[in-house]
Design a protein around this motif. Structure first.
Motif, PDB file in Angstrom:
ATOM      1  N   ALA A  89       0.854  -1.037  -0.003  1.00 23.93           N
ATOM      2  CA  ALA A  89       0.043  -0.021   0.045  1.00 23.93           C
ATOM      3  C   ALA A  89       0.908   1.119   0.133  1.00 23.93           C
ATOM      4  CB  ALA A  89      -0.939  -0.069   1.228  1.00 23.93           C
ATOM      5  N   GLU A  93       0.531   4.421  -2.201  1.00 24.67           N
ATOM      6  CA  GLU A  93       0.320   5.827  -1.628  1.00 24.67           C
ATOM      7  C   GLU A  93       1.223   6.878  -2.011  1.00 24.67           C
ATOM      8  OE1 GLU A  93       0.759   4.636   2.520  1.00 24.67           O
ATOM      9  OE2 GLU A  93      -1.336   3.483   2.924  1.00 24.67           O
ATOM     10  N   ALA A  97      -4.113   8.994  -4.778  1.00 25.45           N
ATOM     11  CA  ALA A  97      -5.216   8.040  -4.705  1.00 25.45           C
ATOM     12  C   ALA A  97      -5.746   8.103  -6.316  1.00 25.45           C
ATOM     13  CB  ALA A  97      -6.400   8.602  -3.659  1.00 25.45           C
ATOM     14  N   THR A 100      -3.958   5.293  -8.292  1.00 24.33           N
ATOM     15  CA  THR A 100      -4.258   4.062  -7.242  1.00 24.33           C
ATOM     16  C   THR A 100      -5.624   3.530  -7.955  1.00 24.33           C
ATOM     17  OG1 THR A 100      -2.710   4.529  -5.335  1.00 24.33           O
ATOM     18  CG2 THR A 100      -4.500   2.882  -5.437  1.00 24.33           C
ATOM     19  N   GLN A 101      -6.455   4.673  -8.143  1.00 26.73           N
ATOM     20  CA  GLN A 101      -7.701   4.279  -8.692  1.00 26.73           C
ATOM     21  C   GLN A 101      -7.690   3.602 -10.173  1.00 26.73           C
ATOM     22  OE1 GLN A 101     -10.781   7.363  -9.095  1.00 26.73           O
ATOM     23  NE2 GLN A 101     -12.326   5.759  -8.627  1.00 26.73           N
ATOM     24  N   SER A 233      -4.187  -3.319  -1.744  1.00 25.66           N
ATOM     25  CA  SER A 233      -5.439  -3.283  -1.996  1.00 25.66           C
ATOM     26  C   SER A 233      -6.156  -2.022  -0.805  1.00 25.66           C
ATOM     27  CB  SER A 233      -6.431  -4.518  -2.297  1.00 25.66           C
ATOM     28  OG  SER A 233      -6.326  -5.009  -0.863  1.00 25.66           O
ATOM     29  N   SER A 234      -5.309  -2.021  -0.082  1.00 26.68           N
ATOM     30  CA  SER A 234      -5.673  -1.004   1.255  1.00 26.68           C
ATOM     31  C   SER A 234      -5.443   0.391   1.104  1.00 26.68           C
ATOM     32  CB  SER A 234      -5.064  -1.682   2.242  1.00 26.68           C
ATOM     33  OG  SER A 234      -3.580  -1.397   2.716  1.00 26.68           O
ATOM     34  N   ALA A 235      -4.670   0.595  -0.015  1.00 33.73           N
ATOM     35  CA  ALA A 235      -4.176   1.873  -0.419  1.00 33.73           C
ATOM     36  C   ALA A 235      -5.334   2.897  -0.781  1.00 33.73           C
ATOM     37  CB  ALA A 235      -3.064   1.927  -1.507  1.00 33.73           C
ATOM     38  N   PRO A 236      -5.275   4.000  -0.439  1.00 30.97           N
ATOM     39  CA  PRO A 236      -6.385   4.975  -0.765  1.00 30.97           C
ATOM     40  C   PRO A 236      -6.283   5.159  -2.275  1.00 30.97           C
ATOM     41  CG  PRO A 236      -5.033   6.082   0.937  1.00 30.97           C
ATOM     42  CD  PRO A 236      -4.293   4.677   0.539  1.00 30.97           C
ATOM     43  N   GLY A 237      -7.886   5.125  -2.679  1.00 30.82           N
ATOM     44  CA  GLY A 237      -8.065   4.940  -4.054  1.00 30.82           C
ATOM     45  C   GLY A 237      -8.350   3.774  -4.791  1.00 30.82           C
ATOM     46  N   ASN A 240     -12.662  -0.608  -3.865  1.00 31.24           N
ATOM     47  CA  ASN A 240     -13.092  -1.542  -3.037  1.00 31.24           C
ATOM     48  C   ASN A 240     -13.910  -2.731  -3.604  1.00 31.24           C
ATOM     49  OD1 ASN A 240     -15.676  -1.101  -3.296  1.00 31.24           O
ATOM     50  ND2 ASN A 240     -15.826   0.542  -2.052  1.00 31.24           N
TER      51      ASN A 240
END
Length: 312
Positions: A89, A93, A97, A100-101, A233-237, A240
């Motif tokens: 993550a 980061e 975000a 990352t998305q 997968s826990s990184a912002p963006g 989910n």
């Protein structure tokens, strides 16, 4: 020529080989205890070769050697592709975000594109036996687990019994990667996937097993940590779970109503794989750090039992 081990994987060994001018990647099975059919170099080589002219990003393949007298084991040689296999993550980061998305969205899209490939059209009609795939998967991972057992695992026996007793009707046959996740995909500086790697468990069957396994890694990232999976997968963006499913479903007409079964099977499969790694670790047959994964098998099996209660 010089060779160095590329760390990160816990199964087949991957080497970067260079003569100072050009660089190649060499893959071979792990040392020591090897489960039957689990480390078939020919399968990896064949599926990547077949996908060369499709939208699925794969390395160019150069040579397959099945003669174990050359290096001590079968091996193959492929292109070294540019890109990063994001595992942590913290690495995402640093990108922010928004990027990352984009990366996670393209990851899901790449999986959907793979599952749209017609196996017959790319010469893989005999690459597997898709009929009865799910039931065979349940039986196969039970055999793999039993072949690597060094302790009692009552939750594994319960999970197996419940999976075997309630196998759903399969979705349409496709190419199954077998271990699809972000750190098995190289991503370039423009956030584009450049290569899907680690095809050792590829076959023909129900592609929803790929989606379930990827989400199982995501669900258990915090539990497994560095021992067995990444926490990217826990990184912002990062999309989910529901966003991943929605994105995948938008490019697929597969029935997700029994997705809880697929999640349970994914947990069972991953537990069998990790127990094999644990077995090799106890036997002193692993290369590198991070192979002491025995403790994570128990929560993984429990998560599989919980998943069987779910429907999408």
């Amino acid at each position: 020529m010089r060779a160095s081990v590329i760390t990160g994987g816990k199964s087949n060994l991957t080497y970067e080989v260079t003569d100072g001018r050009s660089t190649w990647i060499v893959r071979r099975p792990p040392l020591g205890h090897v489960l039957a059919t689990a480390h078939d170099m020919g399968r990896e080589y064949r599926v990547m070769s077949a996908l060369q002219e499709t939208p699925v990003p794969v390395p160019a393949t150069f040579a397959l050697c099945q003669d174990a007298t050359v290096l001590g084991a079968p091996f193959y040689v492929m292109e070294r592709c540019a890109g990063t296999p994001y595992r942590r993550a913290a690495d995402l980061e640093a990108l922010g975000a928004a990027r990352t998305q984009v990366i996670s969205t393209r990851l899901v899209d790449t999986l959907a594109v793979l599952h749209q490939v017609d196996p017959v059209a790319v010469g893989l009609s005999d690459f597997g036996k898709p009929e009865g795939f799910l039931a065979r998967q349940v039986g196969r991972w039970k055999k793999q687990l039993d072949a690597s057992r060094s302790r009692d695992l009552p939750a594994a026996d319960e999970l197996y019994a419940r999976l075997a007793a309630d196998v759903p009707e399969e979705s349409a046959t496709g190419i199954v990667h077998g271990d699809f996740r972000l750190d098995n995909v190289l991503v370039d500086a423009d956030d584009q996937p450049t290569a899907v790697l680690d095809w050792e468990m590829a076959t023909l069957g129900d592609p929803l097993t790929d989606l379930a396994l990827m989400l199982t890694y995501h669900r258990l990232g915090d539990v497994l940590g560095g021992a067995a999976a990444a926490d990217a997968s826990s990184a912002p963006g990062f999309l989910n779970e529901q966003e991943v499913i929605t994105r995948y479903a938008a490019g697929s007409d597969r029935d997700l109503s029994r997705f809880g079964f697929y999640l349970g099977l994914a947990a069972f499969k991953l537990a069998a794989i990790l127990e094999g790694i644990h077995y090799r670790y106890l036997s002193g047959q692993t290369v590198g750090d991070g192979f002491d994964v025995g403790a994570v098998v128990h929560p993984l099996l429990d998560a599989g039992l919980d998943a069987l209660k779910e429907n999408n």
